[in-house]
Write an enzyme that holds these catalytic residues in place. Structure first.
Site, PDB file in Angstrom:
ATOM      1  N   TYR A 188       9.784  13.223 -12.969  1.00 46.75           N
ATOM      2  CA  TYR A 188      11.017  12.431 -12.951  1.00 46.75           C
ATOM      3  C   TYR A 188      11.403  12.032 -11.527  1.00 46.75           C
ATOM      4  CZ  TYR A 188      12.207  13.296 -17.889  1.00 46.75           C
ATOM      5  OH  TYR A 188      12.224  13.333 -19.255  1.00 46.75           O
ATOM      6  N   HIS A 208       0.846  -1.197   0.000  1.00 43.41           N
ATOM      7  CA  HIS A 208       0.000   0.000   0.000  1.00 43.41           C
ATOM      8  C   HIS A 208       0.883   1.249   0.000  1.00 43.41           C
ATOM      9  CE1 HIS A 208      -2.470   3.051   2.346  1.00 43.41           C
ATOM     10  NE2 HIS A 208      -3.002   2.984   1.132  1.00 43.41           N
ATOM     11  N   ASP A 213      -4.850   3.721  -4.608  1.00 34.30           N
ATOM     12  CA  ASP A 213      -4.916   4.257  -3.248  1.00 34.30           C
ATOM     13  C   ASP A 213      -6.030   5.293  -3.109  1.00 34.30           C
ATOM     14  OD1 ASP A 213      -4.349   5.026  -0.652  1.00 34.30           O
ATOM     15  OD2 ASP A 213      -2.222   5.385  -1.019  1.00 34.30           O
TER      16      ASP A 213
END
Length: 144
Positions: A112, A22, A64
């Site tokens: 990035y 998670h 999530d």
């Protein structure tokens, strides 16, 4: 091959998705992305575009819902508001699987940095520029 599992989900990719916990993130990137440099764990899915791979991953990966933002896409240079066709397709694909979670644009430096911290990176052969997205793994709720 497995019943009910998209064949794009290779054994290595399935193992990686299963091993994620998670809050771990996975990046799906285009063919031009510096995957070897940025990926802690690199999974190559050569010959496939980012949208079919995204659809396959979302068919098994919970997203999530404990945080306000859990799906992030690259932007066209520094333009946070530009939505290229590949981004529109990503947003549409995500909305089919998790309509309550919005896709958040991240500027290149932010994107990035987040990819470099991700659990894994899936390198596709997507030819369109900026065809990159990050997914944050959620939980499977117990049945009550």
């Amino acid at each position: 091959m497995l019943k009910g599992i998209d064949p794009l989900l290779s054994p290595k990719l399935l193992a990686t998705l299963r091993a994620m916990g998670h809050g771990d993130e996975i990046a799906l990137v285009d063919g031009n992305y510096p995957g070897l440099e940025h990926g802690r764990r690199l999974i190559r899915l050569d010959g496939h575009g980012v949208i079919p791979v995204l659809d396959a991953v979302l068919s098994v990966l919970p997203i999530d819902d404990f945080v306000p933002q859990a799906i992030f896409r690259a932007t066209v240079r520094q333009d946070r508001d530009a939505v290229d066709p590949v981004h529109a397709e990503m947003i549409e694909c995500c909305a089919r699987h998790v309509p309550e979670i919005k896709v958040v644009p991240l500027l290149p430096a932010e994107f990035y940095e987040r990819v470099q911290q991700a659990h894994a990176l899936i390198q596709t052969s997507e030819p369109r520029l900026y065809g990159n997205i990050i997914l944050r793994k959620g939980v499977i709720y117990p049945k009550v």
